[in-house]
Write a protein that holds these residues in place. Structure first.
Motif, short mmCIF file in Angstrom:
data_model
loop_
_atom_site.label_atom_id
_atom_site.label_comp_id
_atom_site.label_asym_id
_atom_site.label_seq_id
_atom_site.Cartn_x
_atom_site.Cartn_y
_atom_site.Cartn_z
N PHE A 8 0.89 -1.21 0.09
CA PHE A 8 -0.11 -0.18 -0.02
C PHE A 8 0.88 1.32 0.11
O PHE A 8 1.97 1.11 0.49
CB PHE A 8 -0.85 -0.09 1.22
N HIS A 9 0.51 2.36 -0.38
CA HIS A 9 0.80 3.62 -0.62
C HIS A 9 0.21 4.79 0.17
O HIS A 9 -0.90 4.67 0.24
CB HIS A 9 0.96 4.01 -1.98
N LYS A 10 1.02 5.35 1.08
CA LYS A 10 0.37 6.20 1.90
C LYS A 10 -0.05 7.57 1.10
O LYS A 10 0.51 8.07 0.13
CB LYS A 10 1.43 6.97 2.76
N ILE A 11 -1.21 8.01 1.35
CA ILE A 11 -1.91 9.32 0.58
C ILE A 11 -2.13 10.23 1.87
O ILE A 11 -1.49 9.96 2.85
CB ILE A 11 -2.93 8.75 -0.33
N ASN A 12 -2.77 11.08 1.37
CA ASN A 12 -3.07 12.50 2.23
C ASN A 12 -4.16 12.09 3.35
O ASN A 12 -4.98 11.00 3.16
CB ASN A 12 -3.46 13.54 1.58
N GLN A 13 -4.17 12.73 4.46
CA GLN A 13 -5.16 12.82 5.45
C GLN A 13 -5.27 11.37 6.33
O GLN A 13 -6.43 11.07 6.73
CB GLN A 13 -6.63 13.01 5.09
N GLY A 14 -4.07 10.71 6.45
CA GLY A 14 -4.28 9.37 7.07
C GLY A 14 -4.80 8.11 6.43
O GLY A 14 -5.02 7.15 7.05
N TYR A 15 -4.85 8.37 5.03
CA TYR A 15 -5.30 7.09 4.13
C TYR A 15 -4.21 6.47 3.27
O TYR A 15 -3.18 7.13 3.25
CB TYR A 15 -6.28 7.63 3.27
N VAL A 16 -4.46 5.23 2.89
CA VAL A 16 -3.59 4.37 1.96
C VAL A 16 -4.50 3.99 0.83
O VAL A 16 -5.66 3.86 0.90
CB VAL A 16 -2.80 3.28 2.80
N ILE A 17 -3.64 3.76 -0.07
CA ILE A 17 -4.24 3.23 -1.32
C ILE A 17 -3.54 1.82 -1.66
O ILE A 17 -2.18 1.94 -1.70
CB ILE A 17 -4.21 3.95 -2.58
N PHE A 18 -4.14 0.55 -1.71
CA PHE A 18 -3.49 -0.33 -2.31
C PHE A 18 -3.64 -0.69 -3.70
O PHE A 18 -4.70 -0.64 -4.34
CB PHE A 18 -4.26 -1.93 -1.59
N PRO A 19 -2.61 -0.24 -4.72
CA PRO A 19 -2.95 -0.03 -5.90
C PRO A 19 -3.28 -1.76 -6.47
O PRO A 19 -2.45 -2.49 -6.22
CB PRO A 19 -1.69 0.57 -6.40
N LEU A 20 -4.11 -1.61 -7.47
CA LEU A 20 -4.17 -2.95 -8.22
C LEU A 20 -4.11 -2.78 -9.71
O LEU A 20 -4.48 -1.80 -10.30
CB LEU A 20 -5.72 -3.37 -7.83
N THR A 21 -3.67 -3.82 -10.36
CA THR A 21 -3.74 -4.07 -11.74
C THR A 21 -4.59 -5.11 -12.01
O THR A 21 -4.52 -6.27 -11.45
CB THR A 21 -2.14 -4.10 -12.25
N ASP A 22 -4.94 -5.22 -13.43
CA ASP A 22 -5.50 -6.47 -13.86
C ASP A 22 -4.79 -7.62 -13.76
O ASP A 22 -4.89 -8.76 -13.13
CB ASP A 22 -6.16 -6.27 -15.21
N ASP A 23 -3.34 -7.43 -13.89
CA ASP A 23 -2.43 -8.68 -13.88
C ASP A 23 -2.18 -9.22 -12.35
O ASP A 23 -2.31 -10.35 -12.07
CB ASP A 23 -1.08 -8.47 -14.41
#
Length: 152
Positions: free
Chosen positions: A27-42
């Motif tokens: 996961f990648h930290k983004i703003n305001q205390g949130y994270v994103i788990f980036p996904l790809t079709d592969d």
């Protein structure tokens, strides 16, 4: 310029617990205390056993199987799943939010605004100088899920 992002957003405080339930660990930290788990079709194809059942008209990559994992991970926390697909200013975005094993927002698909509405629903605020919650949380800072994964 395009924007092609598929991902799962939750709070930084909940990220490790969510990662213990879903088959995606980065996961990648983004703003305001949130994270994103980036996904790809592969990545989705590699981590979720086929066959995948695609039952949401609003999404390209959200399968019934992935949705069930997100429902399971959503105990006492918001989990937002999003997809964007834009090129040259044209395209669409889709979003759904889970909490306590239920869908609590969406699914929604629009040319713009649905992800910002969902982000505000889970607690993201619109910062001064930003157009909307999408920009405030930092989703406009990268162009693709692949870009996020390459920076891991």
């Amino acid at each position: 310029m395009g924007h092609f992002v598929t991902g799962i957003i939750t709070t930084e405080a909940d990220a490790n617990e969510v990662a213990s339930v879903i088959p995606f660990k980065y996961f990648h930290k983004i703003n305001q205390g949130y994270v994103i788990f980036p996904l790809t079709d592969d990545l989705i194809d590699d981590r979720i056993s086929p066959p995948l059942n695609f039952c949401f008209d609003e999404f390209t990559y959200l399968s019934k199987e992935l949705s069930e994992m997100l429902l399971k991970a959503s105990q006492d926390k918001y989990i937002l799943y999003l997809e964007t697909e834009y090129f040259g200013g044209e395209g669409c975005q889709s979003v759904i939010v889970y909490r306590n094993h239920e869908v609590v927002f969406g699914p929604a698909k629009s040319e713009s605004g649905s992800i910002s509405d969902a982000l505000e629903f889970i607690g993201v605020s619109v910062d001064a100088g930003h157009h909307d919650a999408f920009q405030s949380v930092g989703l406009g800072s990268f162009r693709s899920s692949e870009e996020l994964l390459d920076n891991a």
